[in-house]
Motif scaffolding. Structure first.
Motif, short mmCIF file in Angstrom:
data_model
loop_
_atom_site.label_atom_id
_atom_site.label_comp_id
_atom_site.label_asym_id
_atom_site.label_seq_id
_atom_site.Cartn_x
_atom_site.Cartn_y
_atom_site.Cartn_z
N PHE A 194 0.84 -1.21 0.00
CA PHE A 194 0.00 0.00 0.00
C PHE A 194 0.87 1.25 0.00
O PHE A 194 0.59 2.23 -0.69
N GLU A 195 1.96 1.21 0.79
CA GLU A 195 2.85 2.39 0.83
C GLU A 195 3.43 2.65 -0.56
O GLU A 195 3.49 3.77 -1.04
N ALA A 239 0.70 3.94 -2.96
CA ALA A 239 0.22 5.28 -2.59
C ALA A 239 1.27 6.33 -2.93
O ALA A 239 0.95 7.41 -3.43
N HIS A 240 2.54 6.00 -2.69
CA HIS A 240 3.57 7.00 -2.99
C HIS A 240 3.68 7.19 -4.50
O HIS A 240 3.82 8.31 -4.99
N ASN A 261 1.33 6.95 -6.65
CA ASN A 261 0.22 7.81 -7.10
C ASN A 261 0.52 9.28 -6.93
O ASN A 261 -0.11 10.12 -7.57
N ARG A 262 1.44 9.60 -6.05
CA ARG A 262 1.71 11.02 -5.73
C ARG A 262 3.07 11.48 -6.24
O ARG A 262 3.62 12.47 -5.75
#
Ligand code: HEM
Length: 482
Positions: free
Chosen positions: A37-38, A41-42, A44-45
């Motif tokens: 997930f980390e 999520a990173h 995506n940003r």
């Protein structure tokens, strides 16, 4: 560190980064996958908004050496001692294209130069041209809209560009430069830089002079034609800069200034604060003051070049603005753009951080690094966050840095000014007349190619401006449009 162990962003060692945690060999994944997930999520940003203009560029670090003290004119710390050196960072850019465009567009080139001085960062956010298309900032968003892609088709549209220029005779000078053989530089190393605006220097006696920056390319100007440009790889200029610095072939620029006293400015034959016009060299000679070279590539393009946040408002004591209306709007626009694009604490990112102590009472905000345990530099101590205060060792203003008052040259009034000027043409004509036959031919062919796509009314107005600059200029374009 030899063979470091892979960790999470929080530093915890990771045992397996290939296989997610799953319910058996063929089953779904579970919520235990915090490492996955980390990572997602990173990812995506990873992007921040690209610059609204000047999105595509390349940067490098270097060194400025002062050869002539300017203490007569300015208290600027980095312009006092002959032989002194100051670290610099320069970002080159094209203007209209996005990050996915080509290094070889016909476009002005941005030339944003930061001096990391002992009294703060000083930024000259200039171009490779001494003038600009406009002299009132009210027009900037409309101008940029007209030069970027057609919002419906998303393809470049020459007719819209000329439609804008036909409505703005003040653009003729810069348009002539852009459409000339100088319009497509061969590389970032082969362009001059200009501060373009009129700025001011002020000295220890509180005297102010008006000044312009010139960064003269030691490699010489080199350009390519549209046909040559079309065959070049889109990242050619970026590659050339990285390679030349890597090979120790450091590009350099000779730094010069033009200076006008307040008295000379009053008598000057043109408005010295009009960004569409140059100061003729015979009226304001170039004074050589130093040289800078680029000698270190960036180690991380995103961290340094992409997050670089240049601001015309980054002045240092001894250098200030002028009544140039465009400059004044730029004093607001850039920091605002940075707060949106990079964040309110963009000053704390290494490429933007001053190399001298930073002491102020601004606090907190997203990504604030003002925590003493991190050992971060350039962040104020968190202890006292208000001014004035009764503590002895807290930052206080120092009146020795008080800038002299800016003179206003006419009886002051507040209202809409007029951009009407009888002469938006003669400097474009002067430029045309010093061109060789070949250059005139290239200029008029390039204009004819674009202008022929515009309406008759646009063509008529553009030709009338050109004929006021030089009859021959207009005549050649008419012949080429047929
Ligand atoms: C009112 C007029 C202008 C406005 C409102 C304006 C606004 C902007 C904005 C919002 C950016 C993006 C900044 C960022 O996101 O980091 C930018 C970039 C830039 N502008 Fe302007 N601009 C103006 C005129 C000019 C002029 C006249 C010049 C040159 C003489 C210039 C040179 C540049 C350069 C070189 C960059 C890229 C800086 C970098 O490399 O990060 N601009 N401008």
């Amino acid at each position: 560190m030899a063979n470091p162990t892979l960790t999470t962003a929080a530093g915890a060692p990771i045992a397996d980064d290939n296989n997610s945690v799953s319910v058996g060999e063929r089953g779904p994944l579970t919520f235990d996958n915090y490492q996955l997930f980390e990572k997602l999520a990173h990812f995506n940003r990873e992007r921040i908004p690209e610059r609204v203009v000047h999105a595509r560029g390349a940067g490098a670090h270097g060194t400025f050496t002062l050869n002539k003290s300017l203490s007569e004119y300015t208290i600027a710390d980095f312009l006092q001692k002959e032989g002194s050196t100051t670290d610099v960072f320069l970002r080159f850019s094209t203007v209209g294209g996005g990050q996915d465009s080509s290094d070889y567009a016909r476009d002005p080139r941005g030339f944003a130069l930061r001096f990391y001085t002992n009294e703060g960062n000083y930024d000259v956010v200039g171009n490779n041209t001494p003038v600009f298309f406009l002299n009132d900032p009210q027009k900037f968003p409309d101008f940029v809209h007209s030069q970027k892609k057609n919002p419906m088709s998303n393809v470049p549209d020459a007719a819209r560009m000329f439609e804008y220029w036909a409505n703005h005779p003040q653009s003729l000078h810069q348009m002539t430069i852009l459409m000339s053989d100088r319009g497509i530089p061969k590389s970032w190393r082969h362009i001059h830089g200009f501060g373009s605006h009129t700025f001011s220097f002020w000295n220890a006696k509180g005297e102010r002079v008006w000044m312009k920056w010139h960064f003269v390319c030691d490699q010489g100007i080199e350009t390519v034609t549209e046909e040559e440009a079309a065959k070049l790889p889109p990242f050619g200029a970026q590659q050339d800069l990285v390679d030349s610095i890597e090979n120790g072939d450091f590009p350099s620029w000779t730094v010069k200034v033009q200076i006008l006293t307040e008295e000379q400015a009053k008598e000057f034959p043109i408005n010295p604060f009009d960004l569409t016009k140059v100061w003729p060299y015979d009226l304001a000679p170039l004074i050589e003051v130093g040289r800078f070279e680029l000698n270190k590539n960036v180690e991380n393009y995103f961290a340094e070049t992409e997050q670089a946040a240049f601001a015309p408002s980054n002045f240092v004591p001894g250098i200030g603005s002028s009544p140039d209306k465009m400059l004044q709007a730029r004093l607001i626009a850039y920091s605002d753009a940075h707060r949106y694009r990079v964040g309110v604490n963009h000053h704390q990112i290494p490429v933007n951080a001053a190399r001298c102590p930073v002491n102020h009472y601004q606090r907190d905000g997203a990504m604030a690094g003002a925590c003493p345990v991190t050992g971060a530099k350039n962040v104020p101590s968190a202890d006292v966050n208000f001014y004035p205060n009764d503590r002895s060792e807290t930052p206080k203003p120092d009146s020795k840095y008080l800038e002299p008052a800016m003179p206003v040259e006419e009886d002051a009034w507040i209202g809409r000014h007029s951009q009407d000027d009888e002469d938006y043409y003669s400097q474009a004509g002067d430029l045309y007349r010093i061109m060789s036959e070949k250059q005139k031919d290239m200029l008029t062919s390039t204009i004819a190619g674009g202008l022929s796509q515009a309406s008759q009314s646009v063509q008529d107005r553009m030709l009338s401006y050109m004929s006021r600059a030089d009859e021959d200029y207009a005549e050649r374009v008419i012949q080429k449009i047929g």
